[in-house]
Design an enzyme around this catalytic site. Sequence first.
Site, PDB file in Angstrom:
ATOM      1  N   LYS A   1     -13.952  -6.576  -7.658  1.00  0.00           N
ATOM      2  CA  LYS A   1     -14.218  -6.825  -6.356  1.00  0.00           C
ATOM      3  C   LYS A   1     -15.563  -7.082  -6.320  1.00  0.00           C
ATOM      4  O   LYS A   1     -16.250  -6.201  -6.850  1.00  0.00           O
ATOM      5  CB  LYS A   1     -13.773  -5.658  -5.624  1.00  0.00           C
ATOM      6  CG  LYS A   1     -12.192  -5.582  -5.288  1.00  0.00           C
ATOM      7  CD  LYS A   1     -11.886  -4.223  -4.546  1.00  0.00           C
ATOM      8  CE  LYS A   1     -10.263  -4.334  -4.330  1.00  0.00           C
ATOM      9  NZ  LYS A   1     -10.240  -2.819  -3.786  1.00  0.00           N
TER      10      LYS A   1
ATOM     11  N   LYS B   1       0.939  -1.418   0.006  1.00  0.00           N
ATOM     12  CA  LYS B   1      -0.113  -0.026   0.083  1.00  0.00           C
ATOM     13  C   LYS B   1       1.042   1.336   0.062  1.00  0.00           C
ATOM     14  O   LYS B   1       1.831   1.518   0.902  1.00  0.00           O
ATOM     15  CB  LYS B   1      -0.865   0.079   1.183  1.00  0.00           C
ATOM     16  CG  LYS B   1      -1.914  -1.104   1.128  1.00  0.00           C
ATOM     17  CD  LYS B   1      -3.107  -0.775   0.159  1.00  0.00           C
ATOM     18  CE  LYS B   1      -4.284  -1.629   0.307  1.00  0.00           C
ATOM     19  NZ  LYS B   1      -5.238  -1.290  -0.680  1.00  0.00           N
TER      20      LYS B   1
END
Length: 325
Positions: free
Chosen positions: A244, A148
């Site tokens: 997703k 991240k």
Amino acid sequence: MKEQVVEISVTADVFKLAQVFTISRGSRTEAKVLTVRITENGVTGWGECVPYARYDETLASVTAEIESVSGPVTREGLYTLPAGAARNALDCALWDLEAKKAGKRVWDLAGLPAPGPEITAYTLSLDTPEKMREQAAQNAFRPLLKIKLGTPDDMPRLEAVRAGAPKSTIIVDANEGWSAAVYADLAPHLVRLGVALVEQPLPAGEDDALLGMERPVPVCADESCHDRASLPALKGKYDVVNIKLDKTGGLTEALALREAALAEGYKVMVGCMVGSSLAMAPATLVAQGAMITDLDGPLLLAEDRDQPLLFDDAGVHPPQADLWG
């Protein structure tokens, strides 16, 4: 003829995380999810969703969406709801219910081959370079690490993770945190450090800047791609789409998006929000053969559902019937 009796219930559940999880938008210590149960004549199917503030979803707003639906319901009928968390939990609960009623697995009902394990990414949250190197070293045994990022000062973090995990494949998720200039500056270093993919480098509303820009590392659309309706706007900007279920609005649309994206020449990544094994279970079907699987939500939790998904050296395995599907 027996009258069809359908009940839909939604509950909020909280799962503690194993450690603080940070992305460019903030930090969290727990996963807050909604669990939907659809019961028909004593048989119950269930599904999970994660309301996401980035898409203007809250636990309350998604609960209200779910409670606006009354039975009997069908997966096709759920398309009156927008693509998002509410439709996802309902759609996955209906698939589970249908499988239980038929005494079959979901992949048989969907006409899919029996799924197997897929190597999944493991996510290192945003931190100082020193802390990220420690995280990387602790997880250097994993074949695929996701970092991240999403700040103007990410170069030391990248270097630190590569130093901590020299043999792992690395993918990077900027979570819309870079400008076009920052991305262009970092791109050659992504190549140098062996990064295999960069996810959503620019804000979804500003990704036209990717048109005509060199993409030495494949660029994946996440916030820019929700369902099949997103595909036309991605042309010339992205190489990969991140599917997703909380964005597509369920397994039904996720499978359709995968088929459409592959037909248009995109590669597929299958990702997740931070949720339990129940949320990941349907996504394991979409992940079969994907370029990148990122279904590590349960690995980030300190606690999970009963009968959780199996994670081992072969990757994340499809669910047992007593969990879902």
